[in-house]
Design an enzyme around this catalytic site. Structure first.
Site, PDB file in Angstrom:
ATOM      1  N   ARG A   1      -0.022  -9.158  13.110  1.00  0.00           N
ATOM      2  CA  ARG A   1      -0.646  -8.144  12.247  1.00  0.00           C
ATOM      3  C   ARG A   1      -1.489  -8.795  11.148  1.00  0.00           C
ATOM      4  O   ARG A   1      -2.554  -8.288  10.787  1.00  0.00           O
ATOM      5  CB  ARG A   1       0.430  -7.235  11.647  1.00  0.00           C
TER       6      ARG A   1
ATOM      7  N   ARG B   1      11.585  -1.600  10.811  1.00  0.00           N
ATOM      8  CA  ARG B   1      10.454  -1.261  11.693  1.00  0.00           C
ATOM      9  C   ARG B   1      10.334  -2.265  12.826  1.00  0.00           C
ATOM     10  O   ARG B   1      10.459  -3.462  12.608  1.00  0.00           O
ATOM     11  CB  ARG B   1       9.151  -1.237  10.880  1.00  0.00           C
TER      12      ARG B   1
ATOM     13  N   LYS C   1       0.836  -1.214   0.000  1.00  0.00           N
ATOM     14  CA  LYS C   1       0.000   0.000   0.000  1.00  0.00           C
ATOM     15  C   LYS C   1       0.868   1.262   0.000  1.00  0.00           C
ATOM     16  O   LYS C   1       0.640   2.184  -0.768  1.00  0.00           O
ATOM     17  CB  LYS C   1      -0.928   0.026   1.238  1.00  0.00           C
TER      18      LYS C   1
ATOM     19  N   ARG D   1      12.210  -5.380   4.496  1.00  0.00           N
ATOM     20  CA  ARG D   1      11.798  -3.973   4.413  1.00  0.00           C
ATOM     21  C   ARG D   1      12.727  -3.073   5.222  1.00  0.00           C
ATOM     22  O   ARG D   1      13.125  -3.382   6.339  1.00  0.00           O
ATOM     23  CB  ARG D   1      10.368  -3.804   4.919  1.00  0.00           C
TER      24      ARG D   1
ATOM     25  N   ARG E   1      -9.624   0.765   8.698  1.00  0.00           N
ATOM     26  CA  ARG E   1      -9.097  -0.558   9.008  1.00  0.00           C
ATOM     27  C   ARG E   1     -10.102  -1.396   9.783  1.00  0.00           C
ATOM     28  O   ARG E   1      -9.837  -2.551  10.090  1.00  0.00           O
ATOM     29  CB  ARG E   1      -7.881  -0.359   9.873  1.00  0.00           C
TER      30      ARG E   1
HETATM   31  P1  AP5 Z   1       4.876  -1.571   1.769  1.00  0.00           P
HETATM   32  O1  AP5 Z   1       4.535  -0.753   0.570  1.00  0.00           O
HETATM   33  O2  AP5 Z   1       5.625  -0.918   2.874  1.00  0.00           O
HETATM   34  O3  AP5 Z   1       3.574  -2.311   2.294  1.00  0.00           O
HETATM   35  P2  AP5 Z   1       2.338  -1.767   3.126  1.00  0.00           P
HETATM   36  O4  AP5 Z   1       1.132  -2.460   2.595  1.00  0.00           O
HETATM   37  O5  AP5 Z   1       2.324  -0.279   3.141  1.00  0.00           O
HETATM   38  O6  AP5 Z   1       2.746  -2.390   4.502  1.00  0.00           O
HETATM   39  P3  AP5 Z   1       2.672  -1.805   5.980  1.00  0.00           P
HETATM   40  O7  AP5 Z   1       3.367  -2.831   6.835  1.00  0.00           O
HETATM   41  O8  AP5 Z   1       3.173  -0.410   6.058  1.00  0.00           O
HETATM   42  O9  AP5 Z   1       1.171  -1.847   6.191  1.00  0.00           O
HETATM   43  P4  AP5 Z   1       0.462  -1.912   7.507  1.00  0.00           P
HETATM   44  O10 AP5 Z   1      -0.877  -1.725   6.988  1.00  0.00           O
HETATM   45  O11 AP5 Z   1       0.619  -3.080   8.390  1.00  0.00           O
HETATM   46  O12 AP5 Z   1       1.223  -0.801   8.361  1.00  0.00           O
HETATM   47  P5  AP5 Z   1       0.806   0.665   8.760  1.00  0.00           P
HETATM   48  O13 AP5 Z   1       2.012   1.481   8.742  1.00  0.00           O
HETATM   49  O14 AP5 Z   1      -0.385   1.117   7.986  1.00  0.00           O
HETATM   50  O15 AP5 Z   1       5.674  -2.860   1.238  1.00  0.00           O
HETATM   51  C1  AP5 Z   1       6.191  -3.817   2.143  1.00  0.00           C
HETATM   52  C2  AP5 Z   1       7.586  -4.268   1.661  1.00  0.00           C
HETATM   53  O16 AP5 Z   1       7.461  -4.934   0.399  1.00  0.00           O
HETATM   54  C3  AP5 Z   1       8.550  -3.095   1.416  1.00  0.00           C
HETATM   55  O17 AP5 Z   1       9.847  -3.510   1.735  1.00  0.00           O
HETATM   56  C4  AP5 Z   1       8.421  -2.827  -0.085  1.00  0.00           C
HETATM   57  O18 AP5 Z   1       9.608  -2.247  -0.596  1.00  0.00           O
HETATM   58  C5  AP5 Z   1       8.168  -4.229  -0.635  1.00  0.00           C
HETATM   59  N1  AP5 Z   1       7.308  -4.251  -1.799  1.00  0.00           N
HETATM   60  C6  AP5 Z   1       6.201  -3.483  -2.024  1.00  0.00           C
HETATM   61  N2  AP5 Z   1       5.634  -3.802  -3.210  1.00  0.00           N
HETATM   62  C7  AP5 Z   1       6.380  -4.811  -3.730  1.00  0.00           C
HETATM   63  C8  AP5 Z   1       6.301  -5.593  -4.926  1.00  0.00           C
HETATM   64  N3  AP5 Z   1       5.329  -5.409  -5.830  1.00  0.00           N
HETATM   65  N4  AP5 Z   1       7.232  -6.547  -5.127  1.00  0.00           N
HETATM   66  C9  AP5 Z   1       8.216  -6.758  -4.235  1.00  0.00           C
HETATM   67  N5  AP5 Z   1       8.368  -6.060  -3.083  1.00  0.00           N
HETATM   68  C10 AP5 Z   1       7.445  -5.097  -2.842  1.00  0.00           C
HETATM   69  O19 AP5 Z   1       0.303   0.431  10.267  1.00  0.00           O
HETATM   70  C11 AP5 Z   1       1.203   0.102  11.303  1.00  0.00           C
HETATM   71  C12 AP5 Z   1       0.447   0.040  12.622  1.00  0.00           C
HETATM   72  O20 AP5 Z   1      -0.168   1.327  12.887  1.00  0.00           O
HETATM   73  C13 AP5 Z   1      -0.724  -0.936  12.683  1.00  0.00           C
HETATM   74  O21 AP5 Z   1      -0.277  -2.249  13.022  1.00  0.00           O
HETATM   75  C14 AP5 Z   1      -1.585  -0.308  13.777  1.00  0.00           C
HETATM   76  O22 AP5 Z   1      -1.068  -0.558  15.067  1.00  0.00           O
HETATM   77  C15 AP5 Z   1      -1.442   1.189  13.510  1.00  0.00           C
HETATM   78  N6  AP5 Z   1      -2.466   1.703  12.594  1.00  0.00           N
HETATM   79  C16 AP5 Z   1      -2.242   2.315  11.399  1.00  0.00           C
HETATM   80  N7  AP5 Z   1      -3.401   2.675  10.832  1.00  0.00           N
HETATM   81  C17 AP5 Z   1      -4.387   2.274  11.678  1.00  0.00           C
HETATM   82  C18 AP5 Z   1      -5.806   2.350  11.610  1.00  0.00           C
HETATM   83  N8  AP5 Z   1      -6.453   2.900  10.554  1.00  0.00           N
HETATM   84  N9  AP5 Z   1      -6.508   1.840  12.659  1.00  0.00           N
HETATM   85  C19 AP5 Z   1      -5.887   1.301  13.733  1.00  0.00           C
HETATM   86  N10 AP5 Z   1      -4.537   1.187  13.840  1.00  0.00           N
HETATM   87  C20 AP5 Z   1      -3.797   1.674  12.819  1.00  0.00           C
END
Ligand code: AP5
Length: 212
Positions: free
Chosen positions: A167, A156, A13, A123, A88
């Protein structure tokens, strides 16, 4: 264009949001990045959410909704925005609808849990600007250094294997149901996330009818 990016942790994402920001000239609102910034600044919000985020659980809906509503009011969102990682839960989705924050498309980036685990272990993220890399798939130009702002890249805390498992479980229990929610509104698009970044990006643009 108001867009939601749905998908499991590590689905890509954030990576797609970074590309779409440039292609569509609208900002990305990443609740994960905003919360990590709050923790890095040592703000009250950051202190409240640190333990929850480090353990892979979800931050309470009221904190998230306050954060997002405030961010959407800003001038740069007047032509649209990309929601990355929010909503979410069904509560968050219903609250956005109730607040009149409507979206045109909810794009779900689809990928198997098994692929996600290897992605997470490679990552590296920039603690300053939030840019995301992968040591093999998407390496920075200089090892360990952010291409965008020159900061040192970090692993991270919530990318430890046991936290990634947690997660993913939280995603399947609380977030995946949003696909059905947006399908009923006729807004859901499914895109294959298990292909090179550029191909996923092409498919996202096609799904939302964007010409770039
Ligand atoms: P990346 O693009 O970083 O993936 P992502 O989907 O953004 O993953 P996140 O781990 O950031 O998502 P998340 O939803 O768990 O975390 P968030 O920060 O929102 O890609 C991942 C890896 O793969 C990278 O190394 C990238 O380079 C690689 N990659 C990408 N595309 C690729 C491809 N096509 N091929 C190969 N490699 C690829 O949330 C973190 C925490 O915050 C949550 O656990 C929660 O505690 C809190 N939080 C955030 N939002 C909320 C909410 N709305 N409600 C409640 N809690 C929340």
């Amino acid at each position: 264009m108001n867009l939601i990016l749905l998908g499991a942790p590590g689905a890509g994402k954030g990576t797609q949001a970074e590309l779409l920001v440039k292609q569509l000239s609208i900002p990305a609102i990443s609740t994960g990045n905003m919360l990590r910034e709050a923790m890095a600044n040592g703000s009250e919000l950051g202190k409240k959410v640190k333990q929850i985020m480090d353990s892979g659980m979800l931050v309470p809906d009221d904190l998230i909704l306050a954060l997002v509503s405030d961010r959407i009011q800003r001038e740069d969102c007047k032509n649209g925005f990309i929601l990355d990682g929010v909503p979410r839960t069904l509560t968050q989705a219903a609250a956005l609808d109730a607040a009149g924050i409507s979206v045109d498309y909810a794009v779900s980036i689809e990928i198997d849990d098994s692929v996600i685990e290897s992605r997470m272990s490679g990552r590296r993220v920039c603690p300053k600007c939030g840019a995301s890399y992968h040591v093999v798939n998407i390496p920075p130009k200089t090892e360990g250094i952010c291409d965008c702002c020159g900061s040192e890249l970090k692993v991270r805390v919530d990318d430890l294997p046991e936290t990634v498992h947690k997660r993913l479980a939280v995603y399947h229990a609380s977030t995946e149901v949003l696909k059905e929610y947006y399908a009923k509104q006729g807004k859901l698009c499914l895109v294959n996330g298990d292909q090179p970044v550029g191909d996923t990006n092409r498919d996202v643009l096609k799904a939302i009818g964007a010409k770039v």
